[in-house]
Write a protein that holds these residues in place. Structure first.
Motif, PDB file in Angstrom:
ATOM      1  N   LEU A  18      44.482  30.695  44.563  1.00  0.00           N
ATOM      2  CA  LEU A  18      43.202  30.572  43.866  1.00  0.00           C
ATOM      3  C   LEU A  18      42.066  31.037  44.768  1.00  0.00           C
ATOM      4  O   LEU A  18      41.208  31.828  44.352  1.00  0.00           O
ATOM      5  CB  LEU A  18      42.988  29.117  43.438  1.00  0.00           C
ATOM      6  CG  LEU A  18      41.669  28.798  42.735  1.00  0.00           C
ATOM      7  CD1 LEU A  18      41.552  29.546  41.414  1.00  0.00           C
ATOM      8  CD2 LEU A  18      41.523  27.291  42.514  1.00  0.00           C
ATOM      9  N   ALA A  19      42.065  30.558  46.009  1.00  0.00           N
ATOM     10  CA  ALA A  19      41.015  30.943  46.949  1.00  0.00           C
ATOM     11  C   ALA A  19      41.022  32.445  47.211  1.00  0.00           C
ATOM     12  O   ALA A  19      39.959  33.086  47.274  1.00  0.00           O
ATOM     13  CB  ALA A  19      41.195  30.175  48.263  1.00  0.00           C
ATOM     14  N   LYS A  20      42.210  33.005  47.339  1.00  0.00           N
ATOM     15  CA  LYS A  20      42.331  34.452  47.578  1.00  0.00           C
ATOM     16  C   LYS A  20      41.683  35.257  46.461  1.00  0.00           C
ATOM     17  O   LYS A  20      40.934  36.213  46.709  1.00  0.00           O
ATOM     18  CB  LYS A  20      43.814  34.812  47.701  1.00  0.00           C
ATOM     19  CG  LYS A  20      44.096  36.307  47.773  1.00  0.00           C
ATOM     20  CD  LYS A  20      45.593  36.569  47.804  1.00  0.00           C
ATOM     21  CE  LYS A  20      45.902  38.063  47.740  1.00  0.00           C
ATOM     22  NZ  LYS A  20      47.374  38.311  47.748  1.00  0.00           N
ATOM     23  N   HIS A  21      41.945  34.871  45.226  1.00  0.00           N
ATOM     24  CA  HIS A  21      41.438  35.648  44.096  1.00  0.00           C
ATOM     25  C   HIS A  21      40.000  35.288  43.728  1.00  0.00           C
ATOM     26  O   HIS A  21      39.375  36.006  42.933  1.00  0.00           O
ATOM     27  CB  HIS A  21      42.374  35.482  42.902  1.00  0.00           C
ATOM     28  CG  HIS A  21      43.703  36.148  43.114  1.00  0.00           C
ATOM     29  ND1 HIS A  21      43.879  37.511  42.972  1.00  0.00           N
ATOM     30  CD2 HIS A  21      44.902  35.656  43.498  1.00  0.00           C
ATOM     31  CE1 HIS A  21      45.139  37.818  43.238  1.00  0.00           C
ATOM     32  NE2 HIS A  21      45.782  36.714  43.563  1.00  0.00           N
ATOM     33  N   LEU A  22      39.474  34.233  44.327  1.00  0.00           N
ATOM     34  CA  LEU A  22      38.061  33.894  44.127  1.00  0.00           C
ATOM     35  C   LEU A  22      37.145  34.672  45.069  1.00  0.00           C
ATOM     36  O   LEU A  22      35.921  34.603  44.942  1.00  0.00           O
ATOM     37  CB  LEU A  22      37.836  32.396  44.321  1.00  0.00           C
ATOM     38  CG  LEU A  22      38.266  31.512  43.141  1.00  0.00           C
ATOM     39  CD1 LEU A  22      38.202  30.035  43.524  1.00  0.00           C
ATOM     40  CD2 LEU A  22      37.400  31.776  41.915  1.00  0.00           C
ATOM     41  N   GLU A  23      37.732  35.420  46.006  1.00  0.00           N
ATOM     42  CA  GLU A  23      36.914  36.251  46.893  1.00  0.00           C
ATOM     43  C   GLU A  23      36.114  37.242  46.052  1.00  0.00           C
ATOM     44  O   GLU A  23      36.660  37.921  45.183  1.00  0.00           O
ATOM     45  CB  GLU A  23      37.801  36.997  47.890  1.00  0.00           C
ATOM     46  CG  GLU A  23      38.456  36.099  48.924  1.00  0.00           C
ATOM     47  CD  GLU A  23      39.356  36.867  49.882  1.00  0.00           C
ATOM     48  OE1 GLU A  23      39.340  38.121  49.817  1.00  0.00           O
ATOM     49  OE2 GLU A  23      40.062  36.237  50.675  1.00  0.00           O
ATOM     50  N   GLY A  24      34.821  37.305  46.294  1.00  0.00           N
ATOM     51  CA  GLY A  24      33.957  38.174  45.512  1.00  0.00           C
ATOM     52  C   GLY A  24      33.352  37.469  44.310  1.00  0.00           C
ATOM     53  O   GLY A  24      32.399  37.965  43.711  1.00  0.00           O
ATOM     54  N   ILE A  25      33.920  36.323  43.942  1.00  0.00           N
ATOM     55  CA  ILE A  25      33.348  35.505  42.858  1.00  0.00           C
ATOM     56  C   ILE A  25      32.620  34.318  43.459  1.00  0.00           C
ATOM     57  O   ILE A  25      31.458  34.057  43.143  1.00  0.00           O
ATOM     58  CB  ILE A  25      34.453  35.034  41.885  1.00  0.00           C
ATOM     59  CG1 ILE A  25      35.099  36.246  41.195  1.00  0.00           C
ATOM     60  CG2 ILE A  25      33.869  34.078  40.845  1.00  0.00           C
ATOM     61  CD1 ILE A  25      36.254  35.886  40.280  1.00  0.00           C
ATOM     62  N   VAL A  26      33.294  33.595  44.337  1.00  0.00           N
ATOM     63  CA  VAL A  26      32.664  32.525  45.106  1.00  0.00           C
ATOM     64  C   VAL A  26      32.218  33.134  46.430  1.00  0.00           C
ATOM     65  O   VAL A  26      33.043  33.645  47.189  1.00  0.00           O
ATOM     66  CB  VAL A  26      33.639  31.351  45.349  1.00  0.00           C
ATOM     67  CG1 VAL A  26      32.994  30.297  46.231  1.00  0.00           C
ATOM     68  CG2 VAL A  26      34.067  30.742  44.019  1.00  0.00           C
ATOM     69  N   VAL A  82      36.125  29.255  37.179  1.00  0.00           N
ATOM     70  CA  VAL A  82      37.551  29.311  36.832  1.00  0.00           C
ATOM     71  C   VAL A  82      37.776  30.234  35.640  1.00  0.00           C
ATOM     72  O   VAL A  82      38.739  31.005  35.613  1.00  0.00           O
ATOM     73  CB  VAL A  82      38.108  27.895  36.570  1.00  0.00           C
ATOM     74  CG1 VAL A  82      39.477  27.957  35.894  1.00  0.00           C
ATOM     75  CG2 VAL A  82      38.210  27.134  37.882  1.00  0.00           C
ATOM     76  N   LYS A  83      36.905  30.192  34.656  1.00  0.00           N
ATOM     77  CA  LYS A  83      37.024  31.113  33.519  1.00  0.00           C
ATOM     78  C   LYS A  83      37.004  32.559  34.001  1.00  0.00           C
ATOM     79  O   LYS A  83      37.775  33.394  33.532  1.00  0.00           O
ATOM     80  CB  LYS A  83      35.886  30.879  32.526  1.00  0.00           C
ATOM     81  CG  LYS A  83      36.046  29.659  31.650  1.00  0.00           C
ATOM     82  CD  LYS A  83      34.895  29.569  30.655  1.00  0.00           C
ATOM     83  CE  LYS A  83      35.048  28.369  29.733  1.00  0.00           C
ATOM     84  NZ  LYS A  83      33.908  28.268  28.788  1.00  0.00           N
ATOM     85  N   ARG A  84      36.108  32.850  34.943  1.00  0.00           N
ATOM     86  CA  ARG A  84      35.991  34.212  35.448  1.00  0.00           C
ATOM     87  C   ARG A  84      37.252  34.649  36.196  1.00  0.00           C
ATOM     88  O   ARG A  84      37.773  35.747  35.976  1.00  0.00           O
ATOM     89  CB  ARG A  84      34.784  34.327  36.375  1.00  0.00           C
ATOM     90  CG  ARG A  84      33.437  34.281  35.673  1.00  0.00           C
ATOM     91  CD  ARG A  84      32.294  34.427  36.669  1.00  0.00           C
ATOM     92  NE  ARG A  84      32.341  35.735  37.349  1.00  0.00           N
ATOM     93  CZ  ARG A  84      31.585  36.048  38.394  1.00  0.00           C
ATOM     94  NH1 ARG A  84      30.746  35.149  38.905  1.00  0.00           N
ATOM     95  NH2 ARG A  84      31.676  37.247  38.942  1.00  0.00           N
ATOM     96  N   VAL A  85      37.757  33.797  37.072  1.00  0.00           N
ATOM     97  CA  VAL A  85      38.914  34.203  37.868  1.00  0.00           C
ATOM     98  C   VAL A  85      40.168  34.312  37.019  1.00  0.00           C
ATOM     99  O   VAL A  85      41.043  35.151  37.286  1.00  0.00           O
ATOM    100  CB  VAL A  85      39.123  33.249  39.069  1.00  0.00           C
ATOM    101  CG1 VAL A  85      39.752  31.926  38.645  1.00  0.00           C
ATOM    102  CG2 VAL A  85      39.989  33.919  40.140  1.00  0.00           C
TER     103      VAL A  85
END
Length: 315
Positions: A48-56, A265-268
């Protein structure tokens, strides 16, 4: 001219989300799991953290707080400030552990934020095991009562409950062997220290691909989407369990932080790379906002209590 350039730069930074204007988040966020490194809860948060890069746009730090079958991690988050910078990665262990033993805090001391997935449970063996189906395992257990070493996670986990339930439903005796997390269990299966294991597909996916592990069945009500893995029910042993994966914060967590995570979470979940990942490990999207998640946890708490009474784990 300099003032105009500065104004334009400020507008650009704000429009891309780089400046939080003092809002949430503006410092690193700790994502807490009770799992050991390599176990399902750990993998869930790290991916989750990996794919949130650029979002968070702040660092996400994964912290493994093992001990007490989730009690240590839950207490850490429950006693953290309510500003939203300590968040717990949840599983049903959160609900089950307080039923089995007295804990300082329960799920009622946390703020549901968002549910993300339902994580199908599977039964697996080493690839060179003679067992290819669940009936093979049941037959072996009946021929050797109490000798089949059944690896599972901590006593408050869904995995451990499956070990109890399969004995009751199939009328067999196995030897449950407890592990702190799914990564440790997988190593034990590969090393021949236990005969089989219960866990999530994400924990064993690389070993399945390497043909070192064979998945026997899932414990879902129907086959996992896009999967050929049969259910336990199909193989004559009716066991269906539901494992959720979501996020909770301290009780009375800042509503703005809760809303931030709901939208984030919706975005990721729509991010193609993340979607490709979670589908590859058979995670089933199960988005619930904080209100829906609270109601779900209340219902699941009642369901698990009834289930644990039925299998004789609690009175």
């Amino acid at each position: 001219m300099n003032a105009l350039v500065l104004a334009l730069a400020t507008v650009l930074l704000v429009s891309t989300g780089v400046i939080a204007q003092g809002g949430y988040p503006n410092k690193p966020i700790t994502l807490v799991t009770h799992s050991s490194v390599g176990a399902g809860g750990d993998i869930f948060l790290r991916q989750l953290a990996k794919h949130l890069e650029g979002i968070v746009l702040v660092p996400l730090v994964i912290e493994n707080r093992r001990g007490g079958a989730s009690a240590t991690a839950v207490s850490f988050v429950a006693t953290s400030p309510t500003d939203g910078y300590a968040i717990y990665g949840s599983t049903p262990t959160l609900l089950q552990t307080p039923m089995l033993t007295k804990t300082q805090h329960t799920y009622l001391d946390l703020q549901p934020v968002v549910n993300i997935f339902f994580d199908p449970m599977i039964l697996y063996v080493k690839a060179d095991s003679p067992w290819k189906t669940l009936p093979d395992i049941v037959a072996a257990a009946k021929a050797r009562p109490g000798q089949i070493r059944f690896g599972a996670a901590t006593p408050g986990s869904v995995e451990h409950m499956i070990a109890h339930q399969i004995q009751k439903v199939a009328k067999i005796q196995v030897q449950p062997v407890t592990f702190e997390g799914g990564g440790d269990l997988l190593l034990a299966v590969l090393g021949g220290h236990v005969d089989l294991g219960v866990g999530e597909f994400a924990e064993v996916a690389s070993q399945v691909e390497a043909r070192q592990v064979r998945v026997i069945n899932s414990f879902t009500d129907k086959r996992i989407p896009k999967s050929t893995i049969p259910t336990a029910t199909e193989q004559g042993v009716t066991i269906v369990v539901e494992k959720f994966r979501g996020l909770l914060g301290p009780k009375r967590m800042d509503p703005a932080a809760v809303a931030y995570w709901e939208q984030t979470v919706k975005r990721v979940m729509d991010k193609p790379a993340y979607k490709q990942y979670y589908e590859s490990v058979n995670l089933v999207p199960g988005y619930l906002d904080h209100v829906q998640y609270r109601l779900y946890l209340d219902r699941m708490n009642q369901t698990l209590r009834r289930y644990m009474k039925e299998i004789g784990v609690i009175q």
